[in-house]
Design an enzyme around this catalytic site. Structure first.
Site, short mmCIF file in Angstrom:
data_model
loop_
_atom_site.label_atom_id
_atom_site.label_comp_id
_atom_site.label_asym_id
_atom_site.label_seq_id
_atom_site.Cartn_x
_atom_site.Cartn_y
_atom_site.Cartn_z
N ASP A 161 -21.33 -76.59 32.05
CA ASP A 161 -20.00 -77.12 31.75
C ASP A 161 -19.94 -78.58 32.17
OD1 ASP A 161 -18.86 -74.61 30.86
OD2 ASP A 161 -18.95 -74.00 32.96
N ASP A 188 -16.97 -80.98 32.95
CA ASP A 188 -15.54 -81.21 33.14
C ASP A 188 -15.30 -82.67 33.48
OD1 ASP A 188 -15.10 -78.53 32.69
OD2 ASP A 188 -15.13 -78.00 34.81
N ASP A 218 -11.57 -77.64 45.44
CA ASP A 218 -11.72 -76.48 46.31
C ASP A 218 -12.86 -76.62 47.31
OD1 ASP A 218 -13.66 -76.32 44.33
OD2 ASP A 218 -13.00 -74.40 43.53
#
Length: 469
Positions: free
Chosen positions: A78, A80, A161
Site C-alpha cells: 500500500d 498511503d 499509532d
C-alpha cells in the site's frame, strides 16, 4: 534484511543514536544518500498523486507502511499519502477521486484496480475554542467517533499509532522524516505506540489488533509498555462495529500469518471478540469437555495452517472456508442440543442451529451474505457426502462448491473416526475415477438405493364396459 539492518545501525550512528521521541525537537531528517527509499520502489500512480499535489501548491508525503516496508527490505503493498490539502481541495485536483469516511474524511484516488489513499494532516483535539465540537466527537470510553480535525505534519506524526508508521518521504527533497524514532525501533525490531498506550487504545481499540498484526507480519516484538494494557482493555473491542471486525479478520487470518495471529489473539484475550461461541468451547464451557476443547483447538490450527500454506504458494483462499472450520464444532454441539430437546428431523435441526449460530456470530463479525452462503454449502455437503446412492453421488459431484466441501471433508478426516476417513478416501478415489469404475464403486458401497417398487395403478371402471356387463 541484514543489509537494511546494517543501514539502520549506520544511520543511528550518524545521528548520534538520537531518537526523536520528543516531538518538540522536530524530526530526524535523513537525506537521500543515507536511506534506501527510491522512487523506483514506489507505485507510479502514487508518484503521480504526490507530483500533482506538489504542483498544486500543497505539501505531500508518502507515509507509514510504504516507507516502513522499504526500510525493512520488503515490497510495499500500500502507498498511503498525507497532505495539507483538505479532502475537497484534493477532489478538485483529481477527477478520479472519491471521498469516503465519516469518522475521518479520506480521499481515494482510483487508478483502475489500484487505489491510492490520501489523508489530510490530522490535528489535535485540545482546541478550547469550541470550533472542533462539530468535527470531533468521543464516546464515554474515549473512543473517537468523529475525527475530522486537520493540522500540521508535526501534529499528524503525533496522531500516528506506532513509531514505525510515523515515517514520511518527500518527493520534493527525497528526504525521509522520522518523527518518533521509527528507524530506531525498526533496527530494534520493536512495535511501540506513540503517546500513552491506554489513551491510544481507548481512542481506537482496533490498535490492539494492529499491534499484533504488525508484530507477526514484520517478525517484531511488542514493547512492554505497548502490550501491558491490551488484556485489561480487551473488552473495548465489543464497541467496534461488526463490519469493521470483518475487515480486521481478513487482515489477521487471510494474510499468511493466521497461525501466529491466532496464538497472539488468544494470549491477549482478543479472540473471543471475533468468535465468542468458539472461545467458550476452547475454554471447555457450553458443555464442551476438555478432550473436545483440545480437538477443536487442533482442528482450527490445522485449518489456519493450511490457509497459510496456500497463501505462501499463491493459491486461492476464501474466508468462508475458515469461518466454516472455526464454527464447525459449535454448530455440531448446537445441532445435538436441538435434537435432544425435541423430536425434529435432522435437516430441520441443522437449519435451526445454523440460523441461531450465525445470528449470534453476526453480532461480533459481520460476515457478508456471499460468504454465509458458501459456509452453508460447505456444511450441507458434509451430510450429502454420506449419501452415496448413484443419483445423489453424481449430483453432489456436480455441486458448485464441491471442491470446498471436499477440502473440508479432508480436514475433518484428520481428526475424526475411521468412518469419516473412509468417506474422505472414497470421495478422493471417486471424483477422479473413470465412469465405469465410479459405477462399480457405487455398487460396492453397500448403500445403493433399493429399487423402487412400481405401484400398479388401479384401473378406473370403464363406463362402457359397466353398462355392457
Amino acid at each position: 534484511m541484514k543489509s537494511v539492518i546494517n543501514f539502520c545501525k549506520k544511520l543511528l550512528n550518524s545521528t548520534n543514536d538520537k531518537v526523536a521521541h520528543d516531538f518538540s525537537q522536530g524530526p530526524i531528517v535523513i537525506p537521500r544518500d543515507q536511506h534506501p527509499v527510491s522512487r523506483q520502489l514506489i507505485s507510479n500512480n502514487a508518484l503521480k498523486v504526490l507530483y500533482r499535489l506538489n504542483k498544486g501548491g500543497f505539501d505531500a508525503y508518502l507515509v507509514g507502511g510504504g516507507v516502513r516496508d522499504i526500510l525493512l527490505g520488503l515490497a510495499p503493498k500500500d502507498f498511503d499519502i498525507v497532505t495539507n490539502a483538505t479532502p475537497e481541495q484534493i477532489k478538485g485536483l483529481f477527477r478520479n477521486c472519491r471521498l469516503i469516511g465519516r469518522r475521518f474524511r479520506l480521499a481515494h484516488i482510483v487508478f483502475g484496480r489500484e487505489v491510492i489513499e490520501v489523508a489530510t494532516f490530522r490535528g489535535h483535539h485540545d482546541d478550547n475554542s469550541g470550533n472542533n465540537q462539530k468535527i470531533s466527537k468521543q464516546s464515554d470510553q474515549g473512543m473517537l467517533l468523529r475525527d475530522n480535525i486537520y493540522g500540521t505534519i508535526d501534529e499528524d506524526a503525533e496522531r500516528r499509532d506506532f513509531t514505525i508508521n510515523a515515517l514520511y518521504y518527500s518527493t520534493k527533497d527525497f528526504n525521509v522524516y522520522d518523527f518518533a524514532g521509527g528507524v530506531h525501533d525498526i533496527e530494534q525490531g520493536v512495535i511501540r505506540l506513540i503517546g500513552d498506550p491506554e489513551t491510544r487504545y481507548r481512542e481506537d481499540p482496533v490498535r490492539m489488533l494492529r499491534a499484533i498484526r504488525f508484530a507477526t507480519k514484520l517478525d517484531m516484538t511488542i514493547s512492554e509498555e505497548t502490550h501491558a494494557p491490551i488484556k485489561p482493555l480487551a473488552s473495548l473491542l465489543s464497541n467496534i462495529p461488526a463490519a469493521r471486525m470483518f475487515e480486521e479478520f481478513l487482515k489477521l487470518f487471510v494474510s499468511g500469518k493466521a497461525v501466529a495471529n491466532y496464538h497472539m489473539l488468544r494470549e491477549y484475550d482478543l479472540f473471543e471478540h471475533f468468535f465468542p461461541s468458539v472461545e467458550r468451547a476452547l475454554c471447555a464451557n457450553d458443555n464442551f469437555s476438555l478432550d473436545e476443547s483440545e480437538q477443536i483447538a487442533q482442528f482450527i490450527l490445522q485449518a489456519l495452517e493450511n490457509t497459510d500454506i496456500r497463501i505462501a504458494n499463491e493459491q486461492r483462499v476464501t474466508p468462508a472456508f475458515l469461518f466454516a472450520a472455526i464454527l464447525w464444532f459449535p454448530l455440531q454441539k448446537r445441532i445435538a442440543s436441538i435434537k435432544a430437546a425435541s423430536d425434529i428431523l435432522p435437516q430441520d435441526a441443522f437449519f435451526q442451529a445454523y440460523h441461531e449460530l450465525m445470528s449470534e456470530q453476526q453480532q461480533s463479525v459481520a460476515i457478508p451474505k456471499r460468504f454465509q452462503l458458501v459456509i452453508k454449502d460447505i456444511w450441507i455437503l458434509q451430510e450429502r457426502f454420506e449419501k452415496r446412492e448413484p443419483k445423489r453421488a453424481y449430483k453432489t459431484l456436480e455441486h458448485p462448491k464441491f471442491r470446498a466441501g471436499y477440502d473440508f471433508l479432508l480436514l475433518r478426516a484428520e481428526f475424526a473416526d475411521d468412518s469419516v476417513k473412509e468417506l474422505a478416501k472414497w470421495w478422493t478415489d471417486f471424483q477422479d475415477a473413470p465412469q465405469a469404475t465410479q459405477s462399480q464403486m457405487l455398487k460396492t458401497t453397500g448403500r445403493s438405493a433399493k429399487p423402487r417398487r412400481k405401484m400398479r395403478r388401479k384401473r378406473r371402471p370403464n363406463s362402457k364396459s359397466t353398462s355392457e356387463s
